[in-house]
Every structure is written in structure tokens, then in C-alpha cells.
Design an enzyme around this catalytic site. Sequence first.
Site, PDB file in Angstrom:
ATOM      1  N   LYS A   1      -9.640  -2.532  -1.688  1.00 10.06           N
ATOM      2  CA  LYS A   1      -9.493  -1.666  -0.457  1.00 10.06           C
ATOM      3  C   LYS A   1      -9.636  -2.148   0.676  1.00 10.06           C
ATOM      4  O   LYS A   1     -10.734  -2.693   0.944  1.00 10.06           O
ATOM      5  CB  LYS A   1      -9.853  -0.477  -0.862  1.00 10.06           C
TER       6      LYS A   1
ATOM      7  N   ASN B   1       0.507   9.583   0.515  1.00  7.89           N
ATOM      8  CA  ASN B   1      -0.962   9.384   0.662  1.00  7.89           C
ATOM      9  C   ASN B   1      -1.502   9.485   1.963  1.00  7.89           C
ATOM     10  O   ASN B   1      -0.709   9.090   2.916  1.00  7.89           O
ATOM     11  CB  ASN B   1      -1.628   8.233  -0.178  1.00  7.89           C
TER      12      ASN B   1
ATOM     13  N   CYS C   1      -1.088   0.219   8.637  1.00  6.62           N
ATOM     14  CA  CYS C   1      -1.340   1.645   7.919  1.00  6.62           C
ATOM     15  C   CYS C   1      -0.743   2.829   8.712  1.00  6.62           C
ATOM     16  O   CYS C   1      -1.140   3.117  10.040  1.00  6.62           O
ATOM     17  CB  CYS C   1      -2.965   1.969   7.699  1.00  6.62           C
TER      18      CYS C   1
ATOM     19  N   LYS D   1      -0.659  -8.255   6.680  1.00  4.06           N
ATOM     20  CA  LYS D   1       0.254  -7.333   5.924  1.00  4.06           C
ATOM     21  C   LYS D   1       0.937  -6.418   7.083  1.00  4.06           C
ATOM     22  O   LYS D   1       0.389  -5.548   7.651  1.00  4.06           O
ATOM     23  CB  LYS D   1      -0.642  -6.393   5.217  1.00  4.06           C
TER      24      LYS D   1
ATOM     25  N   ILE E   1       5.435  -4.724   1.950  1.00  2.79           N
ATOM     26  CA  ILE E   1       5.193  -3.912   3.255  1.00  2.79           C
ATOM     27  C   ILE E   1       3.930  -2.938   2.821  1.00  2.79           C
ATOM     28  O   ILE E   1       3.616  -2.939   1.511  1.00  2.79           O
ATOM     29  CB  ILE E   1       6.285  -3.237   3.656  1.00  2.79           C
ATOM     30  N   ASN E   2       3.475  -2.350   3.547  1.00  2.00           N
ATOM     31  CA  ASN E   2       2.304  -1.232   3.529  1.00  2.00           C
ATOM     32  C   ASN E   2       3.357  -0.026   3.237  1.00  2.00           C
ATOM     33  O   ASN E   2       4.844   0.010   3.430  1.00  2.00           O
ATOM     34  CB  ASN E   2       1.688  -1.352   4.807  1.00  2.00           C
TER      35      ASN E   2
ATOM     36  N   GLY F   1       5.934   3.534  -3.455  1.00  2.00           N
ATOM     37  CA  GLY F   1       6.698   3.935  -5.054  1.00  2.00           C
ATOM     38  C   GLY F   1       8.097   3.661  -4.840  1.00  2.00           C
ATOM     39  O   GLY F   1       8.555   3.237  -3.489  1.00  2.00           O
TER      40      GLY F   1
ATOM     41  N   GLY G   1       7.416  -0.326  -4.288  1.00  2.00           N
ATOM     42  CA  GLY G   1       7.870   0.481  -5.532  1.00  2.00           C
ATOM     43  C   GLY G   1       8.142  -0.617  -6.789  1.00  2.00           C
ATOM     44  O   GLY G   1       9.053  -0.393  -7.564  1.00  2.00           O
TER      45      GLY G   1
ATOM     46  N   SER H   1       1.429   1.796  -6.397  1.00  2.00           N
ATOM     47  CA  SER H   1       1.853   2.990  -7.026  1.00  2.00           C
ATOM     48  C   SER H   1       2.068   3.114  -8.364  1.00  2.00           C
ATOM     49  O   SER H   1       1.545   4.007  -9.417  1.00  2.00           O
ATOM     50  CB  SER H   1       2.859   3.597  -6.366  1.00  2.00           C
TER      51      SER H   1
HETATM   52  C1  LIG Z   1      -3.599   5.580  -2.210  1.00  2.00           C
HETATM   53  C2  LIG Z   1      -3.038   4.473  -1.448  1.00  2.00           C
HETATM   54  C3  LIG Z   1      -4.019   3.664  -0.741  1.00  2.00           C
HETATM   55  C4  LIG Z   1      -3.611   2.553  -0.105  1.00  2.00           C
HETATM   56  N1  LIG Z   1      -4.680   1.919   0.640  1.00  2.00           N
HETATM   57  C5  LIG Z   1      -4.169   0.827   1.238  1.00  2.00           C
HETATM   58  C6  LIG Z   1      -5.282   0.099   2.190  1.00  2.00           C
HETATM   59  O1  LIG Z   1      -6.400   0.575   2.036  1.00  2.00           O
HETATM   60  N2  LIG Z   1      -4.934  -1.243   2.640  1.00  2.00           N
HETATM   61  C7  LIG Z   1      -3.722  -1.470   2.581  1.00  2.00           C
HETATM   62  O2  LIG Z   1      -3.307  -2.301   3.232  1.00  2.00           O
HETATM   63  N3  LIG Z   1      -2.634  -0.935   1.988  1.00  2.00           N
HETATM   64  C8  LIG Z   1      -2.909   0.433   1.276  1.00  2.00           C
HETATM   65  N4  LIG Z   1      -2.128   0.887   0.650  1.00  2.00           N
HETATM   66  C9  LIG Z   1      -0.744   0.211   0.460  1.00  2.00           C
HETATM   67  C10 LIG Z   1      -0.367  -0.461  -0.681  1.00  2.00           C
HETATM   68  O3  LIG Z   1      -1.277  -1.535  -0.734  1.00  2.00           O
HETATM   69  C11 LIG Z   1       1.177  -0.748  -0.895  1.00  2.00           C
HETATM   70  O4  LIG Z   1       1.202  -1.577   0.382  1.00  2.00           O
HETATM   71  C12 LIG Z   1       2.078   0.397  -0.796  1.00  2.00           C
HETATM   72  O5  LIG Z   1       1.617   1.571  -1.471  1.00  2.00           O
HETATM   73  C13 LIG Z   1       3.407  -0.244  -1.270  1.00  2.00           C
HETATM   74  O6  LIG Z   1       3.209  -0.535  -2.570  1.00  2.00           O
HETATM   75  P1  LIG Z   1       3.534   0.488  -3.781  1.00  2.00           P
HETATM   76  O7  LIG Z   1       5.010   1.051  -3.593  1.00  2.00           O
HETATM   77  O8  LIG Z   1       3.582  -0.516  -5.086  1.00  2.00           O
HETATM   78  O9  LIG Z   1       2.508   1.352  -3.869  1.00  2.00           O
HETATM   79  C14 LIG Z   1      -2.434   2.247  -0.119  1.00  2.00           C
HETATM   80  C15 LIG Z   1      -1.377   2.751  -0.861  1.00  2.00           C
HETATM   81  C16 LIG Z   1      -1.710   3.807  -1.568  1.00  2.00           C
HETATM   82  C17 LIG Z   1      -0.629   4.523  -2.287  1.00  2.00           C
END
Ligand SMILES: Cc1cc2nc3c(=O)[nH]c(=O)nc-3n(C[C@H](O)[C@H](O)[C@H](O)COP(=O)(O)O)c2cc1C
Length: 323
Positions: free
Chosen positions: A64, A88, A147, A183, A209-210, A236, A263, A285
Site C-alpha cells: 500500500k 473507496n 489518487c 502510476k 491506471i489508478n 473493478g 478491472g 478489486s
Molecule cells: C481499497 C483500495 C485502496 C487502494 N489504495 C491504493 C494505494 O494506496 N495506492 C495506489 O497507488 N493505488 C491504490 N488503489 C488503486 C489500485 O491499486 C488499482 O490501481 C485500482 O483499484 C484499479 O485496479 P482494479 O480495478 O483491479 O482494482 C487502491 C484501490 C482500492 C480499491
Amino acid sequence: MPLKKPFSRKKLWEKNAIASQLQTDFAGIKLENPTVLASGILGTSAEILIRAVKEGGAGAATIKSIGPVEKDGYANPTILEWEHGLINAVGLPSPGYENIEQELAELEKSGIPLIASVYAHDIEEYAKIAAFAAKYKPAMIELNMSCPHSKGEGMPFGIKEDIAGDVVRAVKGAARQIPVMPKLTPQALNIASIASACEKAGADAICAINTLGPGMVINIEARKPMLANKFGGISGPAIKPIALRCVYQIYEAVKIPVLGMGGISNGRDAIEFIQAGATAVGIGSAVHYHGVGVFGKVCREMEQWMEINNIKDIKEIRGVAHG
Ligand SMILES: Cc1cc2nc3c(=O)[nH]c(=O)nc-3n(C[C@H](O)[C@H](O)[C@H](O)COP(=O)(O)O)c2cc1C
């Protein structure tokens, strides 16, 4: 409890039956497979991050994002499921980089490929935290400049080419030999030109992506927003088409490898990102929905697809959607 046994790639391979054709070189880091635990999903505990690789089958794990000082984040509820993914607003809670020494030391000892994610309020802070993380020899340092729900942190650095470049340059100087990966946010006006500025500044890879946002969900019975912070980042399945488009555009703009995410929850999703140009794929996710076993599952599904389509090495299909 610290994990005593050294990490055995061979055992992991046998356990998850991950095919050798998934082995990936990501900016010089040798990964058993291209799946990567995304940042923020399993926190900062060394034990849990090691488990994502050793038991879950991830090729690498991202911690994290760690920030300058100890910080609580937002009030609960901070993470909610909605129809097409998660929303979130955890608010980048962090133990503060100096309080994370033990976890980083344990992660270094474990030998797993670790991506140390960092956020900050200014360029000097990024460099200071990255220099600290570099002492524990992570495989890579990720710069969270994306973020969407934390005030003054991350996002402001990822939407302007010159500022993004300055952060990368400062961190490259501080991180010494450790590869650096910004990122990026899909909310930059032109994500490809941000990626290109980062490459020119010395970035070794790009992560995209974030989460996307801020968005919101309302409880119509309670007649109020469901997140305590009201607004949060979307992740997601809902964001997959946007993430794919970003990876596709970045691949055309830079030569450095791309870690694509947004996603991904099955092998077909991962193959789509690789065809768009990603070298490795992040999963966030989907861990919330399916647990850490999702990495092994995605790898097996990729392997099956490759067998059916007579693909011997994952490299063969990287970027093929560009024609
Ligand atoms: C609960 C949560 C906390 C996250 N915290 C961070 C973080 O601390 N730093 C970061 O760069 N991205 C953070 N993200 C983003 C994820 O690393 C990721 O880029 C984003 O969720 C897209 O991928 P996904 O659709 O597979 O979740 C967070 C995502 C979620 C859902």
C-alpha cells in the site's frame, strides 16, 4: 508471524501449475508470471504480501502506498461494493515511512518481487521516501501520482507533464539502482503525453491506471451518500474499458514497459491488457471479491487460452491489438 522459509519459486510453480510461457521480464525484473498485486488492496503487512505471491501465485506484490507521516485516513465506511465494482475513499492511510522498516526488511529477506509504492505532498518528499524504501532493495519503486480522493497527495503530480517529469527525475536520483515506475491517472488530459514525459525523465516503467473519480453512491432509503467521505475512487469491472484505452495509448507513446490494471478478474481480461500493450497486469478489486487465489486462477486461464490459440510465449501477443 514472520515467514521463516525462503521463498521457493519452483514450489510455487508446481503448486499453481503456472506455465513457463508466462514468465515475464518486466523492466529487468524476472517475474514467474505477469500478474501483480495492485497497491492498497492488502495493506502493508509483510506476511500478507508474501502470501499473495507464495500462496496466491502473484508474480509480484505492491505494498500500500507509503506516505511521509503516520495518517489515519477517512472514517468508515471507506470501501463499498456497488453493481459494477468497488468505490473507496480510504484516504491513503499510512503508518508513515519510518514506521514501516520492519515490514520492508522482512519483505527484502523473503526474496519476493516487491513493488514499493510511495505518495507524497511535494517533490522533495517523494525523493526522501523513495530513498528510504530503496535501502530495502525492492524490485521497483512505484510513484502514486494518481489518487483521486486524497487531498493534495498523488493526483496533482500526475496531471501535468512537467511536474510528473520533475517527480520522476528527483526520485531517479534518490532511488539509485532501483527501477522507478510512476502510476498514472486516467484523468490526465492526455495520459500518453504524461507517460512520455515520465519516460524522458528516466522512468523505467509506467503503471496505469489508478482508480477513477471521485464518484459517489447514495443509499436512497437513508437519503444520504454511502461513503463517510461522500466521494471515492471507482475500481473493478466498471473501469476496464477506460484502463485498456489508457494502456493502448501509452504503449504507442513510450518504449518502456507498462503495468496495466483496472478491472482485471480473469484470464481473458489479462490477455486483453497484454494485447493492448501491457507487459504485466495488476489485480486489485478482484482480490476483494475472490481472495488471493485469483492470481493463480488468472494465470491458469491465460495458459489455457494460450494453449488453445497455440501461443508458446506471452511475449508473442504483447501489443498485437495495434495491428
Ligand atoms: C481499497 C483500495 C485502496 C487502494 N489504495 C491504493 C494505494 O494506496 N495506492 C495506489 O497507488 N493505488 C491504490 N488503489 C488503486 C489500485 O491499486 C488499482 O490501481 C485500482 O483499484 C484499479 O485496479 P482494479 O480495478 O483491479 O482494482 C487502491 C484501490 C482500492 C480499491
